[in-house]
Write a protein that holds these residues in place. Structure first.
Motif, PDB file in Angstrom:
ATOM      1  N   ARG A 210     -29.169 -15.515 -19.440  1.00  0.00           N
ATOM      2  CA  ARG A 210     -30.113 -14.422 -19.202  1.00  0.00           C
ATOM      3  C   ARG A 210     -30.718 -13.933 -20.520  1.00  0.00           C
ATOM      4  O   ARG A 210     -31.920 -13.692 -20.617  1.00  0.00           O
ATOM      5  CB  ARG A 210     -29.410 -13.266 -18.493  1.00  0.00           C
TER       6      ARG A 210
ATOM      7  N   LYS B 169     -37.720 -20.636 -19.296  1.00  0.00           N
ATOM      8  CA  LYS B 169     -37.292 -19.249 -19.079  1.00  0.00           C
ATOM      9  C   LYS B 169     -36.854 -19.052 -17.630  1.00  0.00           C
ATOM     10  O   LYS B 169     -35.806 -18.454 -17.360  1.00  0.00           O
ATOM     11  CB  LYS B 169     -38.442 -18.305 -19.421  1.00  0.00           C
ATOM     12  N   HIS B 170     -37.630 -19.550 -16.684  1.00  0.00           N
ATOM     13  CA  HIS B 170     -37.290 -19.400 -15.273  1.00  0.00           C
ATOM     14  C   HIS B 170     -36.003 -20.147 -14.935  1.00  0.00           C
ATOM     15  O   HIS B 170     -35.183 -19.668 -14.141  1.00  0.00           O
ATOM     16  CB  HIS B 170     -38.443 -19.915 -14.399  1.00  0.00           C
TER      17      HIS B 170
ATOM     18  N   LEU C  88     -33.441 -20.759 -16.922  1.00  0.00           N
ATOM     19  CA  LEU C  88     -32.305 -20.011 -17.475  1.00  0.00           C
ATOM     20  C   LEU C  88     -32.009 -18.769 -16.635  1.00  0.00           C
ATOM     21  O   LEU C  88     -30.845 -18.459 -16.370  1.00  0.00           O
ATOM     22  CB  LEU C  88     -32.599 -19.620 -18.916  1.00  0.00           C
ATOM     23  N   GLU C  89     -33.059 -18.057 -16.245  1.00  0.00           N
ATOM     24  CA  GLU C  89     -32.853 -16.842 -15.455  1.00  0.00           C
ATOM     25  C   GLU C  89     -32.348 -17.159 -14.047  1.00  0.00           C
ATOM     26  O   GLU C  89     -31.547 -16.406 -13.484  1.00  0.00           O
ATOM     27  CB  GLU C  89     -34.159 -16.052 -15.391  1.00  0.00           C
TER      28      GLU C  89
ATOM     29  N   GLY D  61     -33.151 -16.482 -21.855  1.00  0.00           N
ATOM     30  CA  GLY D  61     -34.395 -16.394 -21.085  1.00  0.00           C
ATOM     31  C   GLY D  61     -35.280 -15.264 -21.582  1.00  0.00           C
ATOM     32  O   GLY D  61     -36.511 -15.407 -21.667  1.00  0.00           O
TER      33      GLY D  61
END
Length: 231
Positions: free
Chosen positions: A152, A223-224, A226-227, A155
């Motif tokens: 998180r 990023k998406h 990882l989140e 990200g």
């Protein structure tokens, strides 16, 4: 997956269970339960069994400071590499349909944007944060990432990278506009529309093209990912 021994023990004790009872409820051996609570690591199957027995979500047992984990396989790496290669080939083909590919290459612009982003990343995250951002690019080749709070946080760092890249494009635009205004003021010939379209406009727009390609094709998907798997 890295777990929190304290969380497992707390959930177990809330039910009044010993390690032996938890082992029977999960179908795992007592030695496995003891090892998990000692080593704080377990397979995905073991985590699901423990979470089901304790009636909690798997991510509720996950350690908050665990390291990001990826089950790397050659197939995953090859799939990611092929996807990136296909993306680059598509972009190059698209650019080539409109104009010569060399018209879209500007090394000074790329160097400025990279330097600007790196500088502000160092100022914002420090050396350790910047290192995480650079090494974290490898997760683009992973199908699934498990990392809890670490994923998180990474990200969020990539979210800032996206902002910095767009900001660098805006800075280049403003610098270019100032240069255009000065040129027009000192040399009226430069106010010619064809001159502006041929020499100035591409320089002003190109940074935004770089920012869009890097951000939307690489950083935002990463990023998406990882989140999504941060729990």
């Amino acid at each position: 997956m890295q777990l929190s021994a304290q969380k497992i023990k707390r959930c177990r004790e809330q039910k009044g269970w010993s390690q032996e009872v938890l082992a029977k409820a999960t179908g795992l051996s007592l030695r496995t339960i003891q090892r998990i609570e000692a080593d704080k690591r377990a397979s995905a199957e073991s985590v699901l069994a423990i979470a089901s027995a304790l009636e909690v979500m798997p991510n509720q047992l996950q350690s908050a400071d665990d390291e990001i984990q990826v089950n790397w396989t050659r197939r995953m790496i090859m799939t990611g590499a092929i996807a990136i290669a296909a993306l680059l080939a598509t972009l190059i083909s698209l650019f080539n349909l409109v104009s010569d590919v060399s018209h879209y290459l500007d090394l000074p612009t790329l160097m400025f944007m990279s330097g600007f982003t790196a500088l502000f990343s160092l100022l914002s995250f420090g050396t350790s944060g910047f290192k995480k951002v650079m090494t974290g690019l490898k997760y683009l080749f992973a199908r699934e990432v498990i990392g809890g709070e670490s994923a998180r946080l990474l990200g969020k760092l990539y979210g800032q990278q996206i902002t910095y890249l767009y900001a660098s494009a805006v800075v280049l635009l403003l610098i270019g506009l100032i240069a255009v205004i000065k040129d027009i003021a000192t040399d009226p010939a430069t106010s010619n529309l064809l001159y502006l379209l041929d020499n100035i406009l591409p320089v002003l727009i190109l940074p935004f093209l770089y920012a869009v390609v890097i951000n939307e094709a690489i950083l935002r998907p990463l990023k998406h990912k990882l989140e999504l798997h941060s729990g």
